[in-house]
Design an enzyme around this catalytic site. Structure first.
Site, mmCIF file in Angstrom:
data_model
loop_
_atom_site.group_PDB
_atom_site.id
_atom_site.type_symbol
_atom_site.label_atom_id
_atom_site.label_comp_id
_atom_site.label_asym_id
_atom_site.label_seq_id
_atom_site.Cartn_x
_atom_site.Cartn_y
_atom_site.Cartn_z
ATOM 1 N N HIS A 96 -12.026 13.910 -0.028
ATOM 2 C CA HIS A 96 -10.587 13.623 0.029
ATOM 3 C C HIS A 96 -10.162 12.720 -1.128
ATOM 4 O O HIS A 96 -9.809 11.567 -0.935
ATOM 5 C CB HIS A 96 -10.210 12.992 1.379
ATOM 6 C CG HIS A 96 -8.754 12.640 1.452
ATOM 7 N ND1 HIS A 96 -7.754 13.591 1.497
ATOM 8 C CD2 HIS A 96 -8.118 11.448 1.433
ATOM 9 C CE1 HIS A 96 -6.579 13.001 1.518
ATOM 10 N NE2 HIS A 96 -6.768 11.691 1.465
ATOM 11 N N ASP A 138 -5.052 17.481 3.811
ATOM 12 C CA ASP A 138 -5.292 18.438 2.722
ATOM 13 C C ASP A 138 -5.065 19.872 3.214
ATOM 14 O O ASP A 138 -4.521 20.709 2.489
ATOM 15 C CB ASP A 138 -6.720 18.278 2.183
ATOM 16 C CG ASP A 138 -6.963 16.865 1.677
ATOM 17 O OD1 ASP A 138 -6.072 16.324 1.002
ATOM 18 O OD2 ASP A 138 -8.028 16.292 1.985
HETATM 19 N N1 LIG Z 1 -7.004 10.311 4.992
HETATM 20 C C1 LIG Z 1 -5.825 10.598 4.506
HETATM 21 O O1 LIG Z 1 -5.493 11.766 4.280
HETATM 22 C C2 LIG Z 1 -4.825 9.505 4.257
HETATM 23 C C3 LIG Z 1 -3.467 9.830 4.087
HETATM 24 C C4 LIG Z 1 -2.554 8.814 3.884
HETATM 25 C C5 LIG Z 1 -2.992 7.472 3.826
HETATM 26 N N2 LIG Z 1 -4.307 7.198 3.989
HETATM 27 C C6 LIG Z 1 -4.789 5.807 3.980
HETATM 28 O O2 LIG Z 1 -4.464 5.184 5.220
HETATM 29 C C7 LIG Z 1 -4.427 3.761 5.033
HETATM 30 C C8 LIG Z 1 -3.175 3.177 5.683
HETATM 31 O O3 LIG Z 1 -2.021 3.647 5.046
HETATM 32 P P1 LIG Z 1 -0.549 3.152 5.520
HETATM 33 O O4 LIG Z 1 0.423 3.845 4.667
HETATM 34 O O5 LIG Z 1 -0.439 3.237 6.980
HETATM 35 O O6 LIG Z 1 -0.633 1.610 5.089
HETATM 36 P P2 LIG Z 1 0.231 0.395 5.684
HETATM 37 O O7 LIG Z 1 0.025 -0.775 4.780
HETATM 38 O O8 LIG Z 1 1.633 0.823 5.950
HETATM 39 O O9 LIG Z 1 -0.441 0.113 7.089
HETATM 40 C C9 LIG Z 1 -1.747 -0.342 7.194
HETATM 41 C C10 LIG Z 1 -1.850 -1.187 8.436
HETATM 42 O O10 LIG Z 1 -3.194 -1.637 8.525
HETATM 43 C C11 LIG Z 1 -3.141 -2.955 9.066
HETATM 44 N N3 LIG Z 1 -4.383 -3.657 8.847
HETATM 45 C C12 LIG Z 1 -4.832 -4.304 7.750
HETATM 46 N N4 LIG Z 1 -6.028 -4.891 8.023
HETATM 47 C C13 LIG Z 1 -6.339 -4.586 9.290
HETATM 48 C C14 LIG Z 1 -7.434 -4.893 10.141
HETATM 49 N N5 LIG Z 1 -8.458 -5.640 9.718
HETATM 50 N N6 LIG Z 1 -7.403 -4.426 11.396
HETATM 51 C C15 LIG Z 1 -6.379 -3.651 11.839
HETATM 52 N N7 LIG Z 1 -5.307 -3.347 11.088
HETATM 53 C C16 LIG Z 1 -5.298 -3.802 9.825
HETATM 54 C C17 LIG Z 1 -1.944 -3.589 8.387
HETATM 55 O O11 LIG Z 1 -1.506 -4.753 9.091
HETATM 56 C C18 LIG Z 1 -0.945 -2.447 8.414
HETATM 57 O O12 LIG Z 1 -0.145 -2.492 9.560
HETATM 58 C C19 LIG Z 1 -4.518 3.552 3.524
HETATM 59 O O13 LIG Z 1 -5.829 3.202 3.191
HETATM 60 C C20 LIG Z 1 -4.160 4.913 2.946
HETATM 61 O O14 LIG Z 1 -4.690 5.110 1.680
HETATM 62 C C21 LIG Z 1 -5.216 8.174 4.206
HETATM 63 O O1 LIG Z 2 -2.865 9.709 -1.728
HETATM 64 C C1 LIG Z 2 -3.083 8.715 -1.032
HETATM 65 O O2 LIG Z 2 -3.381 7.617 -1.534
HETATM 66 C C2 LIG Z 2 -2.954 8.790 0.458
HETATM 67 C C3 LIG Z 2 -3.659 9.958 1.057
HETATM 68 O O3 LIG Z 2 -5.017 9.988 0.760
HETATM 69 C C4 LIG Z 2 -2.996 11.277 0.754
HETATM 70 O O4 LIG Z 2 -3.694 12.243 0.453
HETATM 71 O O5 LIG Z 2 -1.756 11.349 0.846
#
Ligand SMILES: NC(=O)c1ccc[n+]([C@@H]2O[C@H](COP(=O)([O-])OP(=O)(O)OC[C@H]3O[C@@H](n4cnc5c(N)ncnc54)[C@H](O)[C@@H]3O)[C@@H](O)[C@H]2O)c1
Ligand SMILES: O=C(O)C[C@H](O)C(=O)O
Length: 338
Positions: A200, A173
Site C-alpha cells: 500500500h 486501493d
Molecule cells: N490504509 C489506508 O489505505 C489509509 C488510508 C487513509 C489514511 N491512512 C492512514 O491512517 C492514519 C490516520 O489518518 P487520519 O486522516 O484519520 O488522521 P487524523 O490525524 O485525522 O486522526 C488520527 C487520530 O489518531 C489519534 N491518535 C494519535 N496517537 C494515538 C494513540 N497513541 N492512540 C490512539 N489514537 C491516537 C489522533 O488523536 C487522531 O484523532 C494515517 O496514518 C494515514 O496515513 C491509511
Molecule cells: O495517501 C495517503 O497518505 C493515505 C492513504 O494511504 C491513501 O491511500 O489514501
C-alpha cells in the site's frame, strides 16, 4: 431524495447473510476521534453485526461516543480516552481497527510518517496482545507496508502472534481501482471487481486490471497504464486536493467499514468471504504481501495466489519487490530494536 444514512445502513444490511444466527461482536476503533475514525465509527455503528462499539483515542472520544451513541441502531457505542482506559476499550474485542497516527501532507511519502506512527502502532499492539490477543487486527495506520510487520513483531515478542489474525487494510486501493475502471470502461461501478496486490504505497500498489470483471475490450494498453498509475497515486491525489488538511478520510472510512464487515462475516461463519489484504504470505518470496484472502472463523483461512498476470503486471510485480522488501525490513528492525 432517499436519506443517505438509511441507504448506507441498508447497503450493509443487504450484505448480511443471516442476522438471526449472529453472535454478539465487539469492535474497537483506535484513533476513533480522527479524520478516518469518526466516519468509520458512524459506519460501524450502522453495521448490524456489531453489538458493542468501543471508540478509543488519546483525546476527543467522549464527544464522538456521545454523538454516535444517539443513533438508533443496536450497537452500543462507548468512548475511552487515554492510556488508562485503553485496556477496558480493548477487553473482549473481536475486531480491532487501527486508524491512529498522523496523515500525510503534500510532498510527503507514506514512509515519511514512519517515525511517528511506528511508535504509536507498537504501543497499541502491545496493549492488544495483553487485552484481546485473539482479536482480528485491521491495520490502517501508514505506512501499512511497515506497520503490519511491526505489529507482527510485537505480537511475536508477546507470544500471541497468529498470522491469521493480522490484516493490513488495502481495501481503499480496491475501491479506487473499481471506481476508476468503471468510469473508463463505462460499466456499472457496483458490478466491478478488481484485485489489487502487492502493498500500500506508490508502485507497491499493483491493480490487476487484466482480471477485472466485467471484462472490457474497449481499454487500450495506454488506458490500462493510466488506470494503474491513477490507482497507485490515488492517495496522493487526495492529499494534494486537501492541500495540507490531511489525506483520504471518507473513502478510507468506507473502505475500512467494508473490510471490517468482511471480517465480522468471516468470524460468524459466512461462506466465501474474499477480500484483498496485506498479510503474512508465501505468494511471493516476500514475507508480507497483499493478495486475495479468504476470511473465515479463524481470520485468514486461505491466502489466494495471483492468478494469470499480463506482461505489464508481471513487470510491475518485479518492480515493486525491492521497495516492499525494504519497508518490511524497516518495520521488523524497528520493532526488534525498540
Ligand atoms: N490504509 C489506508 O489505505 C489509509 C488510508 C487513509 C489514511 N491512512 C492512514 O491512517 C492514519 C490516520 O489518518 P487520519 O486522516 O484519520 O488522521 P487524523 O490525524 O485525522 O486522526 C488520527 C487520530 O489518531 C489519534 N491518535 C494519535 N496517537 C494515538 C494513540 N497513541 N492512540 C490512539 N489514537 C491516537 C489522533 O488523536 C487522531 O484523532 C494515517 O496514518 C494515514 O496515513 C491509511
Ligand atoms: O495517501 C495517503 O497518505 C493515505 C492513504 O494511504 C491513501 O491511500 O489514501
Amino acid at each position: 431524495m432517499r436519506p443517505i444514512l438509511k441507504s448506507a445502513s441498508q447497503l450493509l444490511r443487504r450484505r448480511n447473510y443471516s442476522s438471526a444466527a449472529n453472535p454478539e461482536r465487539k469492535v474497537a476503533i483506535l484513533g476513533a476521534a480522527g479524520g478516518i475514525g469518526q466516519p468509520l465509527a458512524l459506519l460501524m455503528k450502522l453495521n448490524p453485526l456489531v453489538s458493542s462499539l468501543s471508540l478509543y483515542d488519546i483525546a476527543g472520544t467522549p464527544g464522538v461516543a456521545a454523538d454516535c451513541s444517539h443513533i438508533n441502531s443496536p450497537a452500543l457505542a462507548k468512548g475511552f480516552m487515554g492510556d488508562d482506559q485503553l485496556g477496558e476499550a480493548l477487553e473482549g474485542s473481536d475486531v480491532v481497527i487501527i486508524p491512529a497516527g498522523v496523515p500525510r501532507k503534500p510532498g510527503m511519502t507514506r514512509d515519511d510518517l514512519f517515525n511517528i506512527n511506528a511508535g504509536i502502532v507498537k504501543a497499541l499492539c502491545t496493549a492488544i496482545a495483553k487485552h484481546c490477543p485473539n482479536a482480528l487486527v485491521n491495520m490502517i495506520s501508514n505506512p501499512v507496508n511497515s506497520t503490519v510487520p511491526i505489529a507482527a513483531e510485537v505480537f511475536k515478542k508477546a507470544g500471541t502472534y497468529d498470522e491469521k489474525k493480522l490484516f493490513g487494510v488495502t481495501t481503499l486501493d480496491v475501491v479506487r481501482a473499481r471506481t476508476f475502471y468503471a468510469g473508463k470502461a463505462g460499466v456499472p461501478v457496483n458490478e466491478v471487481n478488481v484485485p489489487v496486490v502487492g502493498g500500500h504505497a506508490g508502485i507497491t500498489i499493483l491493480p490487476l486490471f487484466s482480471q477485472a470483471t466485467p471484462a472490457s475490450n474497449s481499454l487500450s494498453d495506454e488506458d490500462i497504464k493510466a488506470l494503474t498509475k491513477r490507482t497507485q497515486d490515488g492517495g496522493t491525489e487526495v492529499v494534494e486536493a486537501k492541500a495540507g488538511k490531511g489525506s483520504a478520510t471518507l473513502s478510507m472510512a468506507y473502505a475500512g467499514a467494508v473490510f471490517a464487515d468482511a471480517c465480522l462475516k468471516g468470524l460468524n461463519g459466512a461462506p466465501d468471504i474474499v477480500e484483498c489484504s496485506y498479510v503474512q504470505s508465501t505468494v511471493t518470496e516476500l514475507p508480507f504481501f497483499a493478495s486475495k484472502v479468504r476470511i473465515g472463523k479463524n481470520g485468514v483461512e486461505e491466502v489466494l495466489g495471483l492468478g494469470e498476470l499480463s506482461a505489464f503486471e508481471k513487470e510491475g510485480l518485479e518492480k515493486l519487490k525491492g521497495e516492499l522488501k525494504s519497508s518490511i525490513e524497516k518495520g521488523i528492525k524497528f520493532a526488534q530494536s525498540n
